[in-house]
Design an enzyme around this catalytic site. Sequence first.
Site, PDB file in Angstrom:
ATOM      1  CG  HIS A  14      -0.336   0.359   2.508  1.00  0.00           C
ATOM      2  ND1 HIS A  14      -1.006   1.043   3.495  1.00  0.00           N
ATOM      3  CD2 HIS A  14       0.905   0.136   3.014  1.00  0.00           C
ATOM      4  CE1 HIS A  14      -0.227   1.218   4.544  1.00  0.00           C
ATOM      5  NE2 HIS A  14       0.929   0.679   4.286  1.00  0.00           N
ATOM      6  CB  CYS A  23       3.786   5.730   5.019  1.00  0.00           C
ATOM      7  SG  CYS A  23       4.445   4.723   6.362  1.00  0.00           S
ATOM      8  CG  HIS A  27       5.325   0.825   2.518  1.00  0.00           C
ATOM      9  ND1 HIS A  27       4.645   1.997   2.195  1.00  0.00           N
ATOM     10  CD2 HIS A  27       4.835   0.442   3.727  1.00  0.00           C
ATOM     11  CE1 HIS A  27       3.801   2.299   3.166  1.00  0.00           C
ATOM     12  NE2 HIS A  27       3.890   1.372   4.120  1.00  0.00           N
ATOM     13  CG  HIS A  29       2.873  -3.149   6.090  1.00  0.00           C
ATOM     14  ND1 HIS A  29       3.785  -2.695   7.005  1.00  0.00           N
ATOM     15  CD2 HIS A  29       2.384  -2.039   5.471  1.00  0.00           C
ATOM     16  CE1 HIS A  29       3.848  -1.374   6.945  1.00  0.00           C
ATOM     17  NE2 HIS A  29       3.005  -0.962   6.021  1.00  0.00           N
ATOM     18  CG  HIS A  71       0.931 -12.458  -2.284  1.00  0.00           C
ATOM     19  ND1 HIS A  71       0.670 -13.141  -1.108  1.00  0.00           N
ATOM     20  CD2 HIS A  71       2.270 -12.505  -2.467  1.00  0.00           C
ATOM     21  CE1 HIS A  71       1.812 -13.611  -0.625  1.00  0.00           C
ATOM     22  NE2 HIS A  71       2.791 -13.233  -1.429  1.00  0.00           N
ATOM     23  CD  GLU A 129       1.379   0.261   9.022  1.00  0.00           C
ATOM     24  OE1 GLU A 129       0.437   0.766   8.418  1.00  0.00           O
ATOM     25  OE2 GLU A 129       2.254   0.931   9.625  1.00  0.00           O
TER      26      GLU A 129
END
Length: 139
Positions: A14, A23, A27, A29, A71, A129
Amino acid sequence: MYTLQTSASFDSAHFLKGYAGKCSNLHGHRWKVEITVASEELSDENQIRGMVVDFKTLKDDLNELCDNLDHCLIIEHGSLKDKTLEALHEEGFRIVEMDFRPTAENLAEYFYGEMEDKGYQVILAKVYETPNNCAGYSR
């Protein structure tokens, strides 16, 4: 009050459009979701007698939601230019557009509502996160 809690996880990417920091870049998580449900009474139905709900059913329902986000790239609707979105689709990337900014806080509220829509009396949804940072949502 009886409570049950289960968790599931998924991997996705996201970014936060308009954020002044790292952010704002794309990137990923390893998201972990914890759901706590409650009931004043235990069931008296045959298979689940003495239970709030079968843990397998609870876990399967949460896993289904997490699998839908696994994914992929989670984006806020309107956060990418049409050309960019089109190019990503042409490359075969799976993109899930949300009506909200994909923060841990908003995802916690999302999972809360989705599990509530499945008929659970949800009392808390948490989204991690990172292993040390999570957001929670309850009403």
